[in-house]
Motif scaffolding. Sequence first.
Motif, PDB file in Angstrom:
ATOM      1  N   LEU A   1       0.810  -1.219   0.000  1.00 35.25           N
ATOM      2  CA  LEU A   1       0.000   0.000   0.000  1.00 35.25           C
ATOM      3  C   LEU A   1       0.839   1.263   0.000  1.00 35.25           C
ATOM      4  N   TYR A   2       1.903   1.268   0.806  1.00 35.51           N
ATOM      5  CA  TYR A   2       2.613   2.512   1.085  1.00 35.51           C
ATOM      6  C   TYR A   2       4.055   2.535   0.591  1.00 35.51           C
ATOM      7  N   GLY A   3       4.579   1.392   0.149  1.00 41.33           N
ATOM      8  CA  GLY A   3       5.881   1.398  -0.505  1.00 41.33           C
ATOM      9  C   GLY A   3       7.066   1.072   0.375  1.00 41.33           C
ATOM     10  N   PHE A   4       6.856   0.765   1.641  1.00 41.33           N
ATOM     11  CA  PHE A   4       7.968   0.418   2.524  1.00 41.33           C
ATOM     12  C   PHE A   4       7.421  -0.385   3.700  1.00 41.33           C
ATOM     13  N   PRO A   5       8.259  -1.141   4.412  1.00 38.87           N
ATOM     14  CA  PRO A   5       7.790  -1.960   5.542  1.00 38.87           C
ATOM     15  C   PRO A   5       7.253  -1.102   6.678  1.00 38.87           C
ATOM     16  N   ILE A   6       6.317  -1.630   7.404  1.00 35.56           N
ATOM     17  CA  ILE A   6       5.689  -0.881   8.484  1.00 35.56           C
ATOM     18  C   ILE A   6       6.693  -0.477   9.554  1.00 35.56           C
ATOM     19  N   ARG A   7       7.736  -1.261   9.734  1.00 35.79           N
ATOM     20  CA  ARG A   7       8.736  -0.941  10.770  1.00 35.79           C
ATOM     21  C   ARG A   7       9.524   0.330  10.447  1.00 35.79           C
TER      22      ARG A   7
ATOM     23  N   PHE B   1      -8.672   6.733  -8.092  1.00 36.52           N
ATOM     24  CA  PHE B   1      -8.350   5.754  -9.131  1.00 36.52           C
ATOM     25  C   PHE B   1      -6.885   5.321  -9.011  1.00 36.52           C
ATOM     26  N   ILE B   2      -5.992   6.268  -8.743  1.00 35.00           N
ATOM     27  CA  ILE B   2      -4.579   5.943  -8.547  1.00 35.00           C
ATOM     28  C   ILE B   2      -4.411   4.989  -7.372  1.00 35.00           C
ATOM     29  N   TYR B   3      -5.097   5.266  -6.255  1.00 38.94           N
ATOM     30  CA  TYR B   3      -4.968   4.404  -5.084  1.00 38.94           C
ATOM     31  C   TYR B   3      -5.406   2.975  -5.417  1.00 38.94           C
TER      32      TYR B   3
ATOM     33  N   HIS C   1      -2.760  17.241  -3.593  1.00 38.85           N
ATOM     34  CA  HIS C   1      -2.148  16.533  -2.475  1.00 38.85           C
ATOM     35  C   HIS C   1      -0.762  16.015  -2.869  1.00 38.85           C
ATOM     36  N   PRO C   2       0.228  16.228  -2.002  1.00 41.01           N
ATOM     37  CA  PRO C   2       1.606  15.857  -2.353  1.00 41.01           C
ATOM     38  C   PRO C   2       1.817  14.363  -2.516  1.00 41.01           C
ATOM     39  N   GLY C   3       0.989  13.533  -1.862  1.00 39.85           N
ATOM     40  CA  GLY C   3       1.111  12.101  -2.074  1.00 39.85           C
ATOM     41  C   GLY C   3       0.824  11.723  -3.514  1.00 39.85           C
ATOM     42  N   ILE C   4      -0.231  12.313  -4.081  1.00 40.02           N
ATOM     43  CA  ILE C   4      -0.578  12.056  -5.482  1.00 40.02           C
ATOM     44  C   ILE C   4       0.504  12.603  -6.398  1.00 40.02           C
ATOM     45  N   GLN C   5       0.980  13.810  -6.131  1.00 38.05           N
ATOM     46  CA  GLN C   5       2.004  14.421  -6.987  1.00 38.05           C
ATOM     47  C   GLN C   5       3.296  13.608  -6.960  1.00 38.05           C
TER      48      GLN C   5
ATOM     49  N   ARG D   1      -1.769   8.701   2.327  1.00 38.40           N
ATOM     50  CA  ARG D   1      -0.791   8.766   1.223  1.00 38.40           C
ATOM     51  C   ARG D   1       0.033  10.053   1.285  1.00 38.40           C
ATOM     52  N   ASN D   2      -0.538  11.136   1.786  1.00 38.84           N
ATOM     53  CA  ASN D   2       0.268  12.349   1.959  1.00 38.84           C
ATOM     54  C   ASN D   2       1.413  12.115   2.937  1.00 38.84           C
ATOM     55  N   LEU D   3       1.162  11.313   3.946  1.00 34.82           N
ATOM     56  CA  LEU D   3       2.201  11.048   4.942  1.00 34.82           C
ATOM     57  C   LEU D   3       3.207  10.025   4.449  1.00 34.82           C
ATOM     58  N   TRP D   4       2.723   8.944   3.813  1.00 34.00           N
ATOM     59  CA  TRP D   4       3.608   7.814   3.529  1.00 34.00           C
ATOM     60  C   TRP D   4       4.037   7.683   2.072  1.00 34.00           C
ATOM     61  N   TRP D   5       3.430   8.450   1.171  1.00 31.90           N
ATOM     62  CA  TRP D   5       3.917   8.464  -0.215  1.00 31.90           C
ATOM     63  C   TRP D   5       4.794   9.680  -0.486  1.00 31.90           C
ATOM     64  N   HIS D   6       4.616  10.726   0.270  1.00 29.97           N
ATOM     65  CA  HIS D   6       5.244  12.013  -0.052  1.00 29.97           C
ATOM     66  C   HIS D   6       6.710  12.031   0.386  1.00 29.97           C
TER      67      HIS D   6
END
Length: 593
Positions: A21-27, A256-258, A306-310, A343-348
């Motif tokens: 979902l977010y691109g990296f391990p939860i840890r 749609f991206i999500y 939103h910066p996560g989308i960008q 996504r703003n927090l964890w994709w950006h």
Amino acid sequence: MKGLDLLQVFTDYRPVDFQDLYGFPIRETKRRVFIHQNLKTYYSQLTDAAQDQPVPSAAFRQWKEFFETGNRTGFEKRYFHRRLMLGTAYIMAVMEGKEEHVKALEDIVWEICSEWSWCVPAHMKEPVRLAKEQLCPEIDLFSAETAHSLSEILLILGDKLDALVAERIKSEIDRRIISPMCDPACAYNWEKRTDNWSGVCGSCIGMTVLMIGSDKEKQIILPRIARSLDYFLKGYGDDGYCLEGLAYWEYGFGYFIYFAQMLRASAGVDLFQERKISNIGAYSDAVLIQPNHAFTYSDSSKMKIHPGIQTFLNREFPDRSGSPPSKPELQDDPCFRFGHMTRNLWWHHPDSEWTKHAERITTYYPSAMTVIHHSGEFAFYAKGGKNGEPHNHNDLGSFMVHAFGENLFVDLGAGVYTAGYFGRERYEHLQPSSKSHSVPAIQGKEQKPGSESAAVLIKQETGRKSAFLSMDLTKAYDVEDLRFFSRSFLWKIGKYGADLSIEDTFQTKGMIHVTERWMASVQPEWDGRSAVWETKRGIAIGTPDQQPERIRVETISYQEHDGSEKTCWMFYAVYRVNKVERLTWHFDFRLKG
């Protein structure tokens, strides 16, 4: 679309996890957030919002208010504050992992599961009808979003939640979303809409089923979602233009991206390889001007995305011109949507995900008869199209100019949403009517709504330093003595500034009155020959070839979409037009110093 067609037969879906979902391990959540000051500031905002506080009641009186007065604010303020509490509680539980945060999350989840409906009143049937017709529970934008939010919480933190809370999430999503979507007798009008509704509802339900649906439920629901998303994409031209404006592009295409990102992780179906998807992703490059400025049209007043989308788009499509992600701010989304917040927090990643910014020049969108030109200090937008578009404004032949670091000639964007705003009196409201746009009134009449009120392209040319657009706008007006009306724009970038010429050509049966109108964010002055709009950094001078009979400047006070009070100025120039006549205005934009 080829990618969506695969969903009709594809059955091999693997479970997704936090990294999918977010691109990296939860840890690694804290390390990924705390290495960026912008993200630390954003996380601090989330932390403050997550402080222990009472859950706003979903009071019946506020719920019923919409049906009695048309006012949406009272109920929706409480509703969206609950979604803020849900998103921040989830993020705190993931980031901090303490028992107190999990308990806070359980409490707000329980409250949301107890809501009579996850829909907002503005999207529901009349109360009496609603009470009688519950065979197919209503599904709107926000009920679909709520199902997605709770599914994602269950997927990531289900093993930490009380078993009763986890089971309640499953039960409520099944009752409100999954069971009706498995029932062919339950058909929803958004499934065939070509606007943000099909994009948001389809994507949220698609993600819900991918995360918690059984194999059988996936086989039934995902082909249905694929058809809905096909309708959503039909609302865009092949060139990627969004008729609803930047805010609804971000909403519909953002979700749609999500979904597409989750589908790729789960099933290996890559929708981002489709050319049309790439073009839709590039739309924001044209409409965004600077990090906090954009062209606003239709019911969109949004100035940034939103910066996560960008960040995702810059990474996914490295050859696009792109824009640097803006600084995330919690208040940028008054609906506090879970998808955007997470996504703003964890994709950006503002430093690492954007390395270049290719020069943007001219984009012509044939699907909307719209031209957008960027060049340094200046940006220009002009449109044709139809007065029957989603979130329509009667604005054929309107234009905007960004100069000297601000939006100078403007479109007011969205007004305050009420029942009347989307009812028969829509065009009595300022923003949707042609009264708020830089288009003429002819014989005192405004432009008429409807798809038959359409511009006809005469000619368009675009170049590195110029743009030309000419269109027949006769059908936009219901004026008996008007035989023909066209408007032409010629935009040029020079060594010391920019120039815009607007030429209106009329053919009439007899004498008529025409009032040219220029809507601006700055108060103009008339010096006897020209209109002057002066800002801190520059001056715009508008000079007509033919002197008007009279001029007038009106100060217009209005409410933006969020209810805030704003002011703009409309310049009026009144002419008599007889038989065949051209009215031409030349605008000169120059920096000071």
